[in-house]
Design a protein around this motif. Structure first.
Motif, PDB file in Angstrom:
ATOM      1  N   LYS A   1       0.835  -1.207   0.000  1.00  0.00           N
ATOM      2  CA  LYS A   1       0.000   0.000   0.000  1.00  0.00           C
ATOM      3  C   LYS A   1       0.872   1.261   0.000  1.00  0.00           C
ATOM      4  O   LYS A   1       0.511   2.291  -0.563  1.00  0.00           O
ATOM      5  CB  LYS A   1      -0.883  -0.018   1.250  1.00  0.00           C
ATOM      6  CG  LYS A   1      -2.165   0.785   1.134  1.00  0.00           C
ATOM      7  CD  LYS A   1      -3.110   0.440   2.282  1.00  0.00           C
ATOM      8  CE  LYS A   1      -3.562   1.674   3.016  1.00  0.00           C
ATOM      9  NZ  LYS A   1      -4.170   1.333   4.325  1.00  0.00           N
ATOM     10  N   ALA A   2       2.045   1.159   0.646  1.00  0.00           N
ATOM     11  CA  ALA A   2       2.961   2.303   0.700  1.00  0.00           C
ATOM     12  C   ALA A   2       3.797   2.416  -0.568  1.00  0.00           C
ATOM     13  O   ALA A   2       4.678   3.275  -0.652  1.00  0.00           O
ATOM     14  CB  ALA A   2       3.868   2.177   1.926  1.00  0.00           C
ATOM     15  N   GLY A   3       3.543   1.530  -1.552  1.00  0.00           N
ATOM     16  CA  GLY A   3       4.202   1.680  -2.846  1.00  0.00           C
ATOM     17  C   GLY A   3       5.487   0.887  -3.021  1.00  0.00           C
ATOM     18  O   GLY A   3       6.171   1.030  -4.030  1.00  0.00           O
TER      19      GLY A   3
ATOM     20  N   GLY B   1      14.239  -6.686   9.160  1.00  0.00           N
ATOM     21  CA  GLY B   1      15.622  -7.088   8.926  1.00  0.00           C
ATOM     22  C   GLY B   1      15.800  -7.799   7.592  1.00  0.00           C
ATOM     23  O   GLY B   1      16.739  -7.511   6.843  1.00  0.00           O
ATOM     24  N   LEU B   2      14.866  -8.714   7.279  1.00  0.00           N
ATOM     25  CA  LEU B   2      14.956  -9.441   6.008  1.00  0.00           C
ATOM     26  C   LEU B   2      14.776  -8.499   4.824  1.00  0.00           C
ATOM     27  O   LEU B   2      15.446  -8.630   3.796  1.00  0.00           O
ATOM     28  CB  LEU B   2      13.901 -10.545   5.963  1.00  0.00           C
ATOM     29  CG  LEU B   2      14.110 -11.733   6.909  1.00  0.00           C
ATOM     30  CD1 LEU B   2      12.886 -12.650   6.907  1.00  0.00           C
ATOM     31  CD2 LEU B   2      15.350 -12.528   6.513  1.00  0.00           C
ATOM     32  N   LEU B   3      13.850  -7.547   4.961  1.00  0.00           N
ATOM     33  CA  LEU B   3      13.582  -6.615   3.861  1.00  0.00           C
ATOM     34  C   LEU B   3      14.771  -5.691   3.623  1.00  0.00           C
ATOM     35  O   LEU B   3      15.150  -5.422   2.477  1.00  0.00           O
ATOM     36  CB  LEU B   3      12.325  -5.792   4.175  1.00  0.00           C
ATOM     37  CG  LEU B   3      11.006  -6.588   4.204  1.00  0.00           C
ATOM     38  CD1 LEU B   3       9.904  -5.802   4.906  1.00  0.00           C
ATOM     39  CD2 LEU B   3      10.558  -6.951   2.786  1.00  0.00           C
TER      40      LEU B   3
ATOM     41  N   LYS C   1      15.027   1.297   4.224  1.00  0.00           N
ATOM     42  CA  LYS C   1      14.549   1.149   5.597  1.00  0.00           C
ATOM     43  C   LYS C   1      13.552   2.238   5.984  1.00  0.00           C
ATOM     44  O   LYS C   1      12.565   1.961   6.677  1.00  0.00           O
ATOM     45  CB  LYS C   1      15.734   1.161   6.569  1.00  0.00           C
ATOM     46  CG  LYS C   1      15.303   0.944   8.016  1.00  0.00           C
ATOM     47  CD  LYS C   1      16.424   0.483   8.916  1.00  0.00           C
ATOM     48  CE  LYS C   1      15.869   0.124  10.286  1.00  0.00           C
ATOM     49  NZ  LYS C   1      16.900  -0.283  11.232  1.00  0.00           N
ATOM     50  N   ASP C   2      13.817   3.475   5.564  1.00  0.00           N
ATOM     51  CA  ASP C   2      12.917   4.552   5.992  1.00  0.00           C
ATOM     52  C   ASP C   2      11.505   4.352   5.438  1.00  0.00           C
ATOM     53  O   ASP C   2      10.521   4.587   6.132  1.00  0.00           O
ATOM     54  CB  ASP C   2      13.484   5.926   5.600  1.00  0.00           C
ATOM     55  CG  ASP C   2      13.795   6.004   4.107  1.00  0.00           C
ATOM     56  OD1 ASP C   2      14.003   4.935   3.485  1.00  0.00           O
ATOM     57  OD2 ASP C   2      13.824   7.114   3.566  1.00  0.00           O
ATOM     58  N   ARG C   3      11.419   3.886   4.192  1.00  0.00           N
ATOM     59  CA  ARG C   3      10.087   3.651   3.620  1.00  0.00           C
ATOM     60  C   ARG C   3       9.412   2.451   4.280  1.00  0.00           C
ATOM     61  O   ARG C   3       8.200   2.444   4.486  1.00  0.00           O
ATOM     62  CB  ARG C   3      10.182   3.451   2.103  1.00  0.00           C
ATOM     63  CG  ARG C   3      10.534   4.772   1.394  1.00  0.00           C
ATOM     64  CD  ARG C   3      10.428   4.640  -0.107  1.00  0.00           C
ATOM     65  NE  ARG C   3       9.099   4.266  -0.555  1.00  0.00           N
ATOM     66  CZ  ARG C   3       8.833   3.691  -1.737  1.00  0.00           C
ATOM     67  NH1 ARG C   3       9.829   3.418  -2.553  1.00  0.00           N
ATOM     68  NH2 ARG C   3       7.599   3.405  -2.079  1.00  0.00           N
TER      69      ARG C   3
END
Lengths: 342, 342
Positions: free
Chosen positions: A264-266, B260-262, B269-271
């Motif tokens: 949803k956040a893109g 962590g995985l993402l 990270k900020d998004r």
């Protein structure tokens, strides 16, 4: 050489998913192994024809590694287990398990009614001595190695001695199926200290400490995703089926919630799914019902063809590694008797 | 007008986080409200000086809305609760709660030893009649509105009647603190049908159905992240403190695992953090201990200044909305008596 009976009519997407899963499995397994599709034979044959004319045309050469055994009745997902297995002795569930019990095949796999599969497995395969019910095992993906968690819902009111039995079952499973030497066993609890917990877990902690197992103490909820507790990396975590089932279902639902928020956040869905692949349950296929004198593999009702194929491979591995016999020996040994009567 | 006593020495990051949190809170709250920092006064004054010379210089004008009350002793995070509150009557925990009990302030907030806070709150504030222990409430972020879950760890062996009491406590909390009219109350269980569950939840289901509460049936683990069950959107979910604590700690650890995985897969990270903000516990600040005759707010030991400020605002809201008095009335009413003696 393992002959696997598959409940072709079991699961939300049967028989398409089961038939396709069986095709995928025989295509990937050593030719010594075979799969028997159990269910309404006319429907199974027709589904096979459709699959081989369509999406799975490339697998046509594997068709003769699939046998079909007719079973005219179907146990539906919502039926009451004990009534269903009495009322439908010719269901795919009962016919497939009876074939296994009578030695016509070596294992049974189903994505159908889990309660009915458990009840029918107890009746037809029978339990090892000292057990009241089998345990449902589940594999929790973690930041480190996957962890074996049991019981995941078969036993909702457990004594401390039953938790020790789960520990023995889980340790054999982790050894035979996941290749863990001397598996580290933890006890799900609400604090790391031995004196924490409810009445049952406090007693279970004391019993596990003298069980002869490689017991590494209490495991808190936060330790499960981490894959280790304050003391050790984890191979097996035991809990009663109430909390096991609640956390398992919670885990299954949290990931889609987070993925939904990220999409949803893109953020790109394919990269998200790729990053989280190690958390995907379907990679692990089905899980054996532990404690019965045979191999009865439970699959998620929503199983895809890929998940069914994985479960068939799990069944082959359980047969090849003599999982059930090892569990029987462990329960019958001096340690097992001590745990069961403590 | 609420006067909030804050345990300045409690929490992993005290007194820096507590002092900074108190500054943030008075800067944002109506000037009618005040905060009393309880603890070693020399250290508090020095920490205040440092905060106002450094990161929080902009808040200097709010310093005189903070009072300091000396309490020479400190209960450490790992101390045994009952022993600690007897041995340290002049600890920040005991002094702050005594001020509240004696009417010198209207609420108490701590990020310190939760067990000690519960024990001290029972001794100094006392429980409403019919309760054996207070309940710890927690807010679960979901895909829909946040859900109130209790008990989160204070009561590990619960009777069905106690689960009904939690339902009453949680319903008042959801009404007074989250603005939910006629809150929908669910029972955490392992199946949606009334007859599913262990001995306690089966009995609790029957009691809740005739409790006069807006009972919406069983809630499975998967319904918690969704925020609704098969029947209704959820406001309150009741469970014993063992399973509540296990799932809460599991939830707190799953999100960091996924993040962590993402991040490891190269996603920004900020998004990610922005997308998952609604799952962040610290947004909700502390949670009141329900069932004591007063307002005792429990914060996570790891609380940041922002989380402490949120907890102080929760305390103000609980005082303004007469949360404790409403709970007392609900427990003393005909419904409450029925629930407690059922």
């Amino acid at each position: 050489m393992a002959r696997i009976a598959l409940d072709a009519m079991g699961g939300d997407h049967a028989p398409q998913a089961t038939v396709a899963g069986a095709l995928l499995a025989v295509a990937e397994l050593d030719p010594a192994h075979s799969v028997v599709l159990v269910g309404r034979s006319a429907i199974i044959e027709q589904t096979l024809d459709e699959a081989l004319r369509g999406e799975h045309a490339a697998l046509a050469t594997f068709r003769d590694r699939l046998l079909v055994v007719d079973a005219p009745e179907i146990i539906e997902m919502a039926e009451k287990p004990s009534a269903a297995i009495r009322a439908k002795p010719n269901s795919s569930m009962m016919v497939g398990l009876r074939m296994h019990a009578e030695g016509a095949c070596d294992a049974f796999v189903s994505a159908g009614n889990t309660g009915a599969q458990m009840a029918a497995s107890m009746v037809l395969l029978r339990l090892y001595e000292g057990l009241k019910r089998p345990a449902i095992v589940t594999i929790f993906p973690t930041a480190e190695k996957p962890v074996v968690v049991l019981d995941a819902g078969a036993n909702v009111d457990c004594s401390a001695a039953e938790l020790v039995q789960f520990a023995r079952l889980g340790a054999v499973y982790a050894h035979d199926m996941l290749g863990r030497a001397n598996p580290a066993v933890g006890l799900l609890n609400i604090g790391e200290e031995a004196e924490k917990g409810n009445a049952v877990t406090k007693e279970a902690h004391a019993l596990l400490a003298q069980s002869g197992l490689h017991f590494v103490g209490n495991v808190e909820g936060r330790d499960l995703p981490a894959g280790h507790n304050h003391q050790s990396a984890l191979d097996v975590v035991v809990c009663d089926g109430f909390v096991g089932n609640a956390i398992l279902k919670f885990y299954e639902a949290v990931a889609p919630l987070m993925v939904g928020l990220l999409v949803k956040a893109g953020l790109p869905k394919d990269r998200i799914m790729g990053a989280l692949r190690q958390l995907d349950y379907s990679e692990y296929g089905g899980a054996p019902l532990l404690g019965v004198r045979g191999v009865s593999i439970i699959c998620h009702g929503r199983s895809s063809p890929r998940a069914i194929a994985s479960a068939i491979k799990v069944a082959v591995q359980a047969v090849d590694n003599h999982l059930a016999e090892h569990i029987g020996k462990r329960l019958a040994g001096p340690e097992g008797a001590a745990g069961a009567t403590a």
